[in-house]
Design a protein around this motif. Structure first.
Motif, mmCIF file in Angstrom:
data_model
loop_
_atom_site.group_PDB
_atom_site.id
_atom_site.type_symbol
_atom_site.label_atom_id
_atom_site.label_comp_id
_atom_site.label_asym_id
_atom_site.label_seq_id
_atom_site.Cartn_x
_atom_site.Cartn_y
_atom_site.Cartn_z
ATOM 1 N N PHE A 97 31.476 -63.553 57.374
ATOM 2 C CA PHE A 97 32.277 -62.874 58.383
ATOM 3 C C PHE A 97 31.676 -63.172 59.747
ATOM 4 C CE2 PHE A 97 34.062 -58.615 59.936
ATOM 5 C CZ PHE A 97 35.388 -59.049 59.863
ATOM 6 N N VAL A 98 32.527 -63.421 60.749
ATOM 7 C CA VAL A 98 32.023 -63.823 62.055
ATOM 8 C C VAL A 98 32.669 -62.990 63.150
ATOM 9 C CG1 VAL A 98 33.734 -65.678 62.255
ATOM 10 C CG2 VAL A 98 31.650 -65.801 63.593
ATOM 11 N N TYR A 99 31.844 -62.540 64.095
ATOM 12 C CA TYR A 99 32.301 -61.796 65.272
ATOM 13 C C TYR A 99 33.064 -60.526 64.915
ATOM 14 C CZ TYR A 99 31.145 -66.088 67.821
ATOM 15 O OH TYR A 99 30.502 -67.176 68.350
ATOM 16 N N GLY A 100 32.916 -60.033 63.703
ATOM 17 C CA GLY A 100 33.619 -58.836 63.298
ATOM 18 C C GLY A 100 35.121 -59.005 63.195
ATOM 19 N N MET A 101 35.592 -60.271 63.095
ATOM 20 C CA MET A 101 37.033 -60.520 63.106
ATOM 21 C C MET A 101 37.508 -61.457 62.007
ATOM 22 S SD MET A 101 37.932 -60.945 67.160
ATOM 23 C CE MET A 101 36.851 -62.371 67.357
ATOM 24 N N HIS A 102 36.735 -62.528 61.726
ATOM 25 C CA HIS A 102 37.246 -63.610 60.896
ATOM 26 C C HIS A 102 36.283 -63.952 59.758
ATOM 27 C CE1 HIS A 102 40.057 -64.194 64.154
ATOM 28 N NE2 HIS A 102 39.080 -64.496 64.991
ATOM 29 N N PHE A 103 36.856 -64.522 58.700
ATOM 30 C CA PHE A 103 36.069 -65.124 57.646
ATOM 31 C C PHE A 103 36.110 -66.638 57.792
ATOM 32 C CE2 PHE A 103 37.059 -61.020 55.679
ATOM 33 C CZ PHE A 103 35.806 -60.662 55.198
ATOM 34 N N CYS A 104 35.012 -67.287 57.412
ATOM 35 C CA CYS A 104 34.946 -68.739 57.344
ATOM 36 C C CYS A 104 34.437 -69.121 55.955
ATOM 37 C CB CYS A 104 34.019 -69.302 58.414
ATOM 38 S SG CYS A 104 34.593 -69.029 60.110
ATOM 39 N N ALA A 105 34.845 -70.285 55.474
ATOM 40 C CA ALA A 105 34.531 -70.676 54.101
ATOM 41 C C ALA A 105 33.851 -72.038 54.050
ATOM 42 C CB ALA A 105 35.800 -70.706 53.256
ATOM 43 N N ASN A 106 32.842 -72.129 53.179
ATOM 44 C CA ASN A 106 32.081 -73.356 52.944
ATOM 45 C C ASN A 106 32.013 -73.605 51.450
ATOM 46 O OD1 ASN A 106 30.078 -73.425 55.750
ATOM 47 N ND2 ASN A 106 30.859 -71.448 55.092
ATOM 48 N N VAL A 107 31.603 -74.813 51.072
ATOM 49 C CA VAL A 107 31.279 -75.100 49.677
ATOM 50 C C VAL A 107 29.817 -75.519 49.607
ATOM 51 C CG1 VAL A 107 32.067 -77.518 49.827
ATOM 52 C CG2 VAL A 107 31.910 -76.382 47.600
ATOM 53 N N SER A 108 29.087 -74.980 48.632
ATOM 54 C CA SER A 108 27.671 -75.307 48.476
ATOM 55 C C SER A 108 27.509 -76.743 47.982
ATOM 56 C CB SER A 108 27.007 -74.335 47.502
ATOM 57 O OG SER A 108 27.656 -74.358 46.233
ATOM 58 N N CYS A 109 26.430 -77.376 48.422
ATOM 59 C CA CYS A 109 26.140 -78.769 48.057
ATOM 60 C C CYS A 109 24.672 -78.898 47.659
ATOM 61 C CB CYS A 109 26.454 -79.709 49.231
ATOM 62 S SG CYS A 109 28.163 -79.647 49.771
ATOM 63 N N LEU A 110 24.221 -80.124 47.459
ATOM 64 C CA LEU A 110 22.849 -80.437 47.079
ATOM 65 C C LEU A 110 22.516 -79.912 45.675
ATOM 66 C CD1 LEU A 110 21.181 -79.800 50.535
ATOM 67 C CD2 LEU A 110 21.191 -81.978 49.319
ATOM 68 N N THR A 111 21.317 -80.185 45.215
ATOM 69 C CA THR A 111 20.903 -79.758 43.888
ATOM 70 C C THR A 111 20.554 -78.281 43.898
ATOM 71 O OG1 THR A 111 18.633 -80.442 44.360
ATOM 72 C CG2 THR A 111 20.059 -82.044 43.272
ATOM 73 N N ASP A 112 20.609 -77.654 42.728
ATOM 74 C CA ASP A 112 20.369 -76.223 42.606
ATOM 75 C C ASP A 112 18.995 -75.863 43.167
ATOM 76 O OD1 ASP A 112 20.782 -73.626 41.960
ATOM 77 O OD2 ASP A 112 20.611 -73.867 39.795
ATOM 78 N N GLY A 113 18.957 -74.891 44.074
ATOM 79 C CA GLY A 113 17.714 -74.459 44.704
ATOM 80 C C GLY A 113 17.464 -75.081 46.054
ATOM 81 N N GLU A 114 18.208 -76.118 46.400
ATOM 82 C CA GLU A 114 18.059 -76.786 47.697
ATOM 83 C C GLU A 114 19.260 -76.414 48.560
ATOM 84 O OE1 GLU A 114 17.143 -81.250 49.497
ATOM 85 O OE2 GLU A 114 17.604 -80.981 47.375
ATOM 86 N N PRO A 115 19.073 -75.725 49.695
ATOM 87 C CA PRO A 115 20.202 -75.181 50.434
ATOM 88 C C PRO A 115 20.995 -76.217 51.215
ATOM 89 C CG PRO A 115 18.180 -74.732 51.623
ATOM 90 C CD PRO A 115 17.782 -75.341 50.307
ATOM 91 N N GLY A 116 22.301 -76.043 51.185
ATOM 92 C CA GLY A 116 23.202 -76.879 51.965
ATOM 93 C C GLY A 116 24.639 -76.489 51.687
ATOM 94 N N ALA A 117 25.500 -76.686 52.670
ATOM 95 C CA ALA A 117 26.916 -76.362 52.505
ATOM 96 C C ALA A 117 27.730 -77.154 53.510
ATOM 97 C CB ALA A 117 27.151 -74.863 52.688
ATOM 98 N N VAL A 118 29.015 -77.265 53.206
ATOM 99 C CA VAL A 118 29.948 -77.920 54.113
ATOM 100 C C VAL A 118 31.043 -76.923 54.461
ATOM 101 C CG1 VAL A 118 31.624 -79.782 54.394
ATOM 102 C CG2 VAL A 118 29.475 -80.217 53.192
ATOM 103 N N LEU A 119 31.246 -76.728 55.760
ATOM 104 C CA LEU A 119 32.259 -75.805 56.264
ATOM 105 C C LEU A 119 33.625 -76.471 56.217
ATOM 106 C CD1 LEU A 119 33.076 -73.191 57.894
ATOM 107 C CD2 LEU A 119 32.554 -74.525 59.957
ATOM 108 N N PHE A 120 34.633 -75.740 55.711
ATOM 109 C CA PHE A 120 36.018 -76.200 55.753
ATOM 110 C C PHE A 120 36.576 -75.870 57.131
ATOM 111 C CE2 PHE A 120 35.755 -74.798 51.120
ATOM 112 C CZ PHE A 120 35.477 -76.077 50.644
ATOM 113 N N ARG A 121 36.785 -76.889 57.959
ATOM 114 C CA ARG A 121 37.212 -76.647 59.339
ATOM 115 C C ARG A 121 38.725 -76.689 59.514
ATOM 116 N NH1 ARG A 121 34.430 -75.540 63.419
ATOM 117 N NH2 ARG A 121 36.368 -75.870 64.551
ATOM 118 N N ALA A 122 39.433 -77.561 58.822
ATOM 119 C CA ALA A 122 40.875 -77.670 59.038
ATOM 120 C C ALA A 122 41.533 -78.380 57.874
ATOM 121 C CB ALA A 122 41.167 -78.414 60.347
ATOM 122 N N GLY A 123 42.812 -78.074 57.679
ATOM 123 C CA GLY A 123 43.561 -78.715 56.610
ATOM 124 C C GLY A 123 45.033 -78.843 56.963
#
Length: 228
Positions: A97-123
């Motif tokens: 949740f961002v700025y108390g107004m909106h949700f944003c969505a990502n998908v997790s990446c990399l191997t288990d235990g190693e942090p990383g994600a890609v934000l879905f910006r537009a479709g």
């Protein structure tokens, strides 16, 4: 400027039912570094079952975030209850949740235990846009239906309860379909939008020529909260 990719729509929504026939994206395609994962996600289809009907968008803009070496990432300072999904396994939805107004969505990446994600910006909305227009009545045109991460999340009905959803599970309400890989010549990259830290990194990727790609906006210190 390169020509826009000629890849056609993949997995359009079925009237009154689930979305599309394309195969799900395999978890192994996301269990890699965030940069190749982000480029592979272009052209993929994010599909969701909503109270108004099935909706699907072809991803045309994404943004990569890594871990300890990326000061713009939520996972930069380590694991917390909020960012736990970023630490794997790959293929899970990370919603914030961002700025108390909106949700944003990502998908997790990399191997288990190693942090990383890609934000879905537009479709780009696939199939009959009728349901999408019901869900996003303020959009001035079809290109605006899922232009920007908050609009995309709103269109698909993504919220806090969806955090951790396995996008590679065919039984999930929200699913990530493989689509057709976008030709490398049609992919562009540039600075991430709205971040203050590591703003020079060209870790935003988009499909050249898509009208749904969001406008670039330089970040401020406050905007750091928007990162994935």
């Amino acid at each position: 400027m390169a020509d826009r990719t000629t890849d056609g729509p993949v997995g359009p929504p079925r009237a009154g039912g689930r979305t599309g026939s394309s195969a799900l994206l395999g978890r192994s395609e996301l269990a890699v570094d965030v940069l190749p994962a982000a480029q592979r996600l272009l052209g993929c289809v994010l599909a969701a079952d909503t109270p108004d009907g099935a909706v699907a968008v072809r991803l045309v803009e994404v943004e990569a975030y890594r871990g300890a070496d990326d000061p713009a990432s939520h996972s930069h300072r380590g694991r917390t209850p909020r960012n736990g999904v970023m630490f794997g396994p790959a293929g899970h939805l990370y919603v914030y949740f961002v700025y108390g107004m909106h949700f944003c969505a990502n998908v997790s990446c990399l191997t288990d235990g190693e942090p990383g994600a890609v934000l879905f910006r537009a479709g780009e909305v696939l199939g009959d846009p009728g349901v999408a227009r019901v869900r996003r009545p303020t959009a001035r045109n079809d290109a605006e239906l899922a232009r920007g991460p908050a609009r995309l999340a709103s269109l698909l009905g993504l919220g806090r309860d969806d955090d951790g959803t396995d996008l590679t599970d065919p039984a999930s309400r929200v699913r990530l379909l493989a689509g057709e890989p976008v030709p490398r010549a049609s992919i562009r990259s540039g600075p991430r939008v709205g971040v203050a830290a590591a703003a020079e990194l060209p870790w935003r990727f988009w499909i050249d020529g898509s009208r749904a790609v969001s406008s670039y906006r330089a970040g401020t210190k406050r905007s750091r909260r928007r990162t994935g």
